[in-house]
Design an enzyme around this catalytic site. Structure first.
Site, PDB file in Angstrom:
ATOM      1  N   SER A 112      -0.831  -2.824   4.138  1.00  0.00           N
ATOM      2  CA  SER A 112       0.460  -2.969   4.541  1.00  0.00           C
ATOM      3  C   SER A 112       1.677  -3.299   3.390  1.00  0.00           C
ATOM      4  O   SER A 112       2.703  -3.074   4.224  1.00  0.00           O
ATOM      5  CB  SER A 112       0.494  -3.989   5.658  1.00  0.00           C
ATOM      6  N   VAL A 113       1.257  -3.670   2.184  1.00  0.00           N
ATOM      7  CA  VAL A 113       2.707  -3.509   1.401  1.00  0.00           C
ATOM      8  C   VAL A 113       3.097  -2.276   1.080  1.00  0.00           C
ATOM      9  O   VAL A 113       4.145  -2.266   0.689  1.00  0.00           O
ATOM     10  CB  VAL A 113       1.946  -4.148   0.119  1.00  0.00           C
TER      11      VAL A 113
END
Length: 578
Positions: A298-299
């Site tokens: 999710s970065v």
């Protein structure tokens, strides 16, 4: 005429002629004597001079006759950190070799050498000393104490040659960056010191250049920050039961890498051999920060949102569909929790919604997504000044299809290194220009091409600040340093296909201070599991984020960043601002 006068006239000319002949013979003899004397003197001087040269020189290892090679140069320039502290230097030492034919007591020599050097085998040494060999290396470099111990053996067949060895006075600190050195061409009297990995190999020609011997190679690393990072990562690995870790602190304006570490590591003073079997990524020589390419999870979501804002498709308050699951053909996209039917774009990032990010990606399309990620530098190897940089090539889908568009938007379907991630986050942090990571100290920033507007950059930074203030990275909220960032938890792929259910790569990518960022920080843990609660927890919010918070807490003061403080309250107490 009287008889005597007649005899005088006859004899005197003959006597005069005899004297002339004798004088000429004597002159010729004297010349011969002088010539022979001069020849003898020249021969004596030649032999004497040659004997003096031989007496003052070191014995040479035999070489093939007629070979003409360049002289062996053992000098090598120092490597320093950004403040001039020594990271690598040369140290005068000795090499130990044997000439078995000159040995008096080979058995005693073998016994004593095996005692001084426990890794040597007595029987192997004795076999070499009594065999046909005329020359034998025993140790390429030995310590002064070992030199004295070998001297005490009293064996004339054991000899020493001068050596320059590469010394890393800080041991394993910055081991992967420095890489290490070894010996190239060797003679008894000297040996080439050559780089074998890291910056030592990348800058090998410059470090060996005799014209630059007095000019140390100044890296961008800060030794104190590097040491703090490695200590924090080691502690984090232990607490989170991880098998490996990587960390990076990068200047968002210059691209300078202030600290970069990969664990487990090694001591470049005693660099281990490269393994010939097994998983290379599990070896201490493997640099997880630049060679390790992973699905980082999710970065990546902030990239999709930032691009959509740059294209004018959304703004931070735009309502996004987060109703799951999102079905796309035979694929099903879910969120970790149910976040409701709709959320603002800001809350898509704060809550880390896969479904919401995928809907934003659909607005962008595959071609524009691919172009934006390329501009961020995420589709090609970094050009960092290390020999291993080309091996950190991102793994991309063969065909950038619509399902690739969706999964890549939330960090699955392509693999990049932590260094790629740090450089991309620096572009968000610095106002929207691309950054090229470097290990060389820079005097001033070199602006890269613009990727997003300063306004979009500021909006994206505020979203990342909200993730720390009230979202999945709340444990990164270090008092006084206004941290912004994003978590990412990605299942590790199985070699045979599919993904593990209980193995993840947990990552935190952030910046500080969030309102005017100076540094990006990335922390990644390989297969962490936090076990303090009733159930094991593997998500980045519980594993990578606390480690990153401790790293910021330790590194920020070393970087000269003072904690912000709030206005004094009525009771006179001044608190650090969050």
């Amino acid at each position: 005429m009287p008889r005597q006068a007649t005899l005088g006239r006859l004899v005197l000319p003959r006597l005069a002629k005899g004297r002339d002949t004798a004088d000429r013979a004597r002159s010729r003899a004297e010349k011969r004597i002088w010539v022979m004397g001069a020849l003898f003197a020249a021969a004596y001087l030649t032999v004497g001079g040659r004997m003096a040269v031989l007496a003052s020189s070191e014995p040479m290892e035999p070489e093939a006759a007629g070979s003409i090679e360049a002289p062996i140069l053992s000098t090598r320039a120092d490597i320093t950190d950004r403040e001039g502290r020594i990271l690598a230097t040369n140290l005068a030492t000795d090499a130990l070799y044997a000439q078995p034919r000159e040995m008096v007591d080979p058995e005693h020599a073998a016994t004593e050498l095996a005692r001084i050097f426990p890794d040597l085998d007595k029987e192997d040494l004795l076999r070499d000393f009594t065999g046909p060999r005329r020359f034998l290396w025993i140790r390429r470099q030995i310590s002064p104490e070992q030199v004295q111990a070998v001297h005490d053996i009293g064996e004339p067949g054991l000899l020493f040659g001068p050596r320059e060895m590469r010394l890393y006075p800080n041991g394993p600190i910055a081991a992967h960056v420095l890489g290490g050195a070894g010996y190239g061409r060797e003679g008894v009297e000297s040996a080439e010191v050559i780089g074998v990995a890291g910056v030592e190999r990348f800058f090998d020609a410059r470090l060996r250049d005799t014209a630059q011997q007095d000019q140390p190679l100044a890296l961008s690393l800060d030794l104190t920050v590097q040491a703090a990072m490695e200590e924090v990562l080691q502690g984090g690995m232990t607490l989170m039961n991880a098998k490996g870790a990587a960390g990076i602190i990068l200047d968002v304006h210059t691209g300078e890498i202030v600290a970069m570490a990969s664990l487990p590591d090694f001591d470049p003073n005693n660099r281990p051999p490269v393994p010939t079997k097994g998983d290379q990524s599990d070896n201490p020589l493997f640099n997880r920060a630049i060679q390790g390419v992973y699905e980082l999870g999710s970065v990546f979501k902030i990239f999709a949102v930032a691009q959509a804002m740059e294209l004018g498709l959304i703004n931070p308050q735009t309502m996004i569909d987060t109703q799951g699951p999102l079905l796309w053909g035979r694929f099903r996209i879910n969120d970790f929790h149910h976040y409701g039917a709709t959320n603002t774009a800001t809350d898509v990032i704060v809550k880390s919604s896969n479904v919401g990010t995928a809907h934003i990606a659909l607005m962008i399309g595959p071609e524009r997504q691919q172009q934006f990620l390329r501009e961020l530098g995420l589709l090609e190897p970094t050009r960092i000044e290390m020999a291993e940089a080309p091996t950190g090539r991102p793994l991309l889908p063969r065909q950038w299809s619509e399902i690739s568009l969706l999964t890549i938007s939330y960090g699955h379907g392509m693999s990049t290194s932590p260094l790629h991630l740090a450089a991309a986050y620096a572009a968000i942090a610095n106002g929207g220009t691309r950054v090229s990571p470097t290990l060389l100290r820079q005097d001033q920033p070199t602006p890269g091409p613009r990727i997003m507007s300063p306004e979009v950059s500021a909006e994206a930074r505020e979203m990342l600040r909200q993730v720390v203030a009230r979202g999945t990275a709340s444990l990164a909220d270090v008092p006084g340093y206004e941290v912004g960032g994003k978590t990412g938890t990605a299942d590790k792929p199985r070699p045979s296909g599919g993904y593990y259910d209980d193995k993840v790569i947990a990552t935190f990518a952030g910046m500080f201070p969030a309102s005017d960022p100076r540094y990006v920080v990335v922390v990644s843990l390989d297969e962490p599991v936090e076990t303090s609660g009733a159930e094991p927890r593997r998500t980045a919010g519980w594993t990578a984020v606390p480690v990153a918070a401790e790293l910021i807490r330790r590194a920020a003061p070393l970087l000269g960043i003072r904690p912000a403080v709030a206005v004094a309250s009525a009771d006179g107490v001044t608190d650090a601002a969050n």
